[in-house]
Write an enzyme that holds these catalytic residues in place. Structure first.
Site, PDB file in Angstrom:
ATOM      1  CE  LYS A 204      -3.613   2.925   0.394  1.00  0.00           C
ATOM      2  NZ  LYS A 204      -4.489   3.360  -0.342  1.00  0.00           N
ATOM      3  CB  CYS A 260      -4.117   9.096   0.522  1.00  0.00           C
ATOM      4  SG  CYS A 260      -5.837   8.592   0.656  1.00  0.00           S
TER       5      CYS A 260
HETATM    6  C1  UDX Z   1      -4.730   7.592  -3.795  1.00  0.00           C
HETATM    7  C2  UDX Z   1      -4.643   6.312  -4.736  1.00  0.00           C
HETATM    8  O1  UDX Z   1      -4.066   6.795  -6.571  1.00  0.00           O
HETATM    9  C3  UDX Z   1      -5.135   5.636  -4.160  1.00  0.00           C
HETATM   10  O2  UDX Z   1      -5.133   3.508  -4.712  1.00  0.00           O
HETATM   11  C4  UDX Z   1      -5.656   4.895  -2.863  1.00  0.00           C
HETATM   12  O3  UDX Z   1      -6.113   4.161  -2.321  1.00  0.00           O
HETATM   13  C5  UDX Z   1      -5.592   6.454  -2.004  1.00  0.00           C
HETATM   14  O4  UDX Z   1      -5.151   7.318  -3.096  1.00  0.00           O
HETATM   15  P1  UDX Z   1      -6.379   9.256  -4.406  1.00  0.00           P
HETATM   16  O5  UDX Z   1      -5.939  10.260  -3.079  1.00  0.00           O
HETATM   17  O6  UDX Z   1      -8.039   9.744  -4.403  1.00  0.00           O
HETATM   18  O7  UDX Z   1      -6.207   8.396  -4.741  1.00  0.00           O
HETATM   19  O8  UDX Z   1      -5.982  10.414  -5.674  1.00  0.00           O
HETATM   20  P2  UDX Z   1      -5.270  10.049  -6.594  1.00  0.00           P
HETATM   21  O9  UDX Z   1      -6.458   9.989  -8.165  1.00  0.00           O
HETATM   22  O10 UDX Z   1      -4.535   9.069  -7.120  1.00  0.00           O
HETATM   23  O11 UDX Z   1      -4.829  11.788  -6.650  1.00  0.00           O
HETATM   24  C6  UDX Z   1      -3.937  11.829  -5.328  1.00  0.00           C
HETATM   25  C7  UDX Z   1      -3.353  13.798  -6.006  1.00  0.00           C
HETATM   26  O12 UDX Z   1      -2.158  13.627  -6.989  1.00  0.00           O
HETATM   27  C8  UDX Z   1      -4.384  14.276  -6.339  1.00  0.00           C
HETATM   28  O13 UDX Z   1      -3.721  15.602  -6.076  1.00  0.00           O
HETATM   29  C9  UDX Z   1      -4.080  14.419  -8.076  1.00  0.00           C
HETATM   30  O14 UDX Z   1      -5.040  15.411  -8.785  1.00  0.00           O
HETATM   31  C10 UDX Z   1      -2.373  15.139  -8.486  1.00  0.00           C
HETATM   32  N1  UDX Z   1      -2.963  13.891  -9.126  1.00  0.00           N
HETATM   33  C11 UDX Z   1      -2.947  12.822 -10.261  1.00  0.00           C
HETATM   34  C12 UDX Z   1      -2.057  14.605 -10.041  1.00  0.00           C
HETATM   35  O15 UDX Z   1      -1.496  15.972 -10.402  1.00  0.00           O
HETATM   36  N2  UDX Z   1      -1.504  13.912 -11.457  1.00  0.00           N
HETATM   37  C13 UDX Z   1      -2.159  13.024 -12.067  1.00  0.00           C
HETATM   38  O16 UDX Z   1      -1.229  12.486 -12.926  1.00  0.00           O
HETATM   39  C14 UDX Z   1      -2.721  12.435 -11.113  1.00  0.00           C
END
Ligand code: UDX
Length: 430
Positions: A204, A260
């Protein structure tokens, strides 16, 4: 099918409970928040998750899903008890397991022999062993199994991520325990990895830290692209055709946030420090992320000619990413907090509302319409990648704003189209 108790009706617990009920199990979800329990028992779901309200209502109508007050009521007569309580980042950067400890001590006396306690919440490496010790110390019968079953739910696609996961990971020292937990997912089409608890917990943290690394990497590359007149979107397209790299998580922006990534990268760094391993790479990922917010602030200052005080800014997007109503550790709020401190008047719009942002930034003016945010603005700042922003009437925006500057922190808009309308356009990496 099995009788499952879920402790915690937050984003993870509610998704877990509703999806397990959808898979045919009998589920009881318990939470300490009596008002939340009442609302959920009426099918009222507070989080913005596609498909979750429908699954909750399906579970209630089939009577496979119930909501009760507290952990003990959820765990009574359960064959499996999923711990889905918050494990926030503590002041020292470690995960705060105080709620987990409270719940485990509460449950220990009521668990029947053969019950399996499953850690679904994200917990540091070694937590499954800790839970087993806590259960013994609190007087649980010795025949209680423990397992780690980390969640990989993304906000906005949590239901899909639960019912169609890329993988199911189960960590248990007792193979019989692992087999029983894996059987809960018999109707889920996904690879099941059974390993020891420490490995499951590390999957994780290492997964989230790696995803955060990808994002920080592309943000750093984007900043170089600006200096060498390269277009980061073309660069990441050229990179992504290589399946070892892929296209996902290579979209530059204001940096990563949410509930997260910040918490999990911090906890993994603490784990590394505790075992005296150098993880300066991850330190740099976090530092790059912090600096990215400064980059966006600097773009706004540049768009305002270096004279921020008293100027007006229209902000589109307050949540940490699109398709969620979660403001926790939102880079958008981090950037706007800096700009407000620099004397800029901010009027913001977010499709998920965002009124709660006022609790974090009291002087923020939150409006219910994207065009209202633009009235008399000197600059328009796009901070999250809500799809609706793409389709707004920019001719109307041009008539409403005073300045002609756009800072697009998500590379959401078409630079040529914006420039044809007379805007100056600043993206990230292009
Ligand atoms: C994340 C993990 O993806 C997931 O598998 C885990 O269980 C929990 O944490 P989440 O926190 O919902 O999920 O958001 P995620 O979609 O992963 O995006 C995380 C951050 O990265 C966001 O602030 C998003 O805007 C940013 N991000 C993501 C980017 O800036 N660029 C990207 O290409 C992808």
């Amino acid at each position: 099918m099995s009788r499952i108790g879920v402790v915690g009706a937050g984003y993870v617990g509610l998704t877990t409970g509703a999806c397990f009920a959808h898979l045919g199990h009998e589920v009881v979800v318990g939470d300490v928040d009596a008002d939340k329990v009442r609302r959920l028992a009426k099918g009222e779901v507070g989080v913005l998750e596609e498909g979750l309200p429908e699954l909750v209502r399906e579970g209630l109508s089939t009577r496979r899903l119930r909501f009760v007050d507290g952990a003990v009521a959820a765990a009574t007569d359960a064959a499996f008890v999923f711990v889905c309580v918050p494990t926030p980042r503590a002041a020292d950067g470690d995960a705060d397991l105080s709620t987990v400890e409270t719940v485990v001590r509460e449950l220990a006396p009521v668990l029947r022999p053969g019950t399996i306690v499953v850690n679904k919440s994200t917990m540091p490496v070694g937590s499954t062993t800790l839970v087993a010790r806590l259960l013994r110390d609190a007087g649980a019968v010795p025949e209680i199994g423990v397992a780690s079953n980390p969640e990989f739910l993304r906000e906005g696609t949590a239901v899909r991520d639960f019912l169609s996961p890329y993988r199911v990971v189960i960590g248990a020292d007792d193979p019989a325990v692992a087999v029983r937990v894996s059987e809960l997912y018999r109707n889920v089409q996904a690879p099941v990895l059974v390993t020891n608890p420490a490995s499951a917990e590390m999957v994780k943290y290492a997964s989230n830290a790696f995803l955060a690394t990808k994002v920080s990497f592309v943000n750093a590359v984007a900043n170089i692209c600006e200096a060498v007149n390269a277009d980061v979107r073309e660069v990441t397209l050229g990179m992504g055709y290589d399946p070892r790299i892929g296209f996902e998580f290579l979209h530059p922006g204001p940096g990563w946030g949410g509930s997260c990534f910040p918490k999990d990268t911090s906890a993994l760094l603490r784990t590394a420090a505790a075992v005296h391993e150098d993880f300066s790479l991850l330190d740099a990922v976090v530092a790059t992320n912090t600096a990215q917010r400064d980059r966006i602030v600097a773009k706004v200052h540049e768009a305002l000619g270096g004279r921020p005080a008293g100027r007006r800014l229209a902000a589109w997007g307050l949540t940490f990413k699109a398709n969620t109503n979660d403001l926790r550790d939102s880079p958008a709020l981090g950037v706007l907090g800096r700009l407000i401190a620099d004397g800029i008047e901010v009027r913001a719009y977010d499709p998920a509302g965002g009124e709660a942002a006022r609790e974090i930034l009291p002087t923020l003016d939150v409006v219910a319409d994207p065009y209202d945010a633009c009235v008399d603005a000197d600059v328009l700042l796009v901070l999250t990648e809500w799809d609706e922003f793409r389709w707004l009437d920019f001719t109307r925006v041009a008539a409403l704003v005073t300045g002609r500057a756009i800072v697009d922190a998500r590379n959401l808009l078409d630079p040529a189209a914006m420039r044809n309308l007379g805007f100056t356009y600043r993206g990230v990496g292009r």
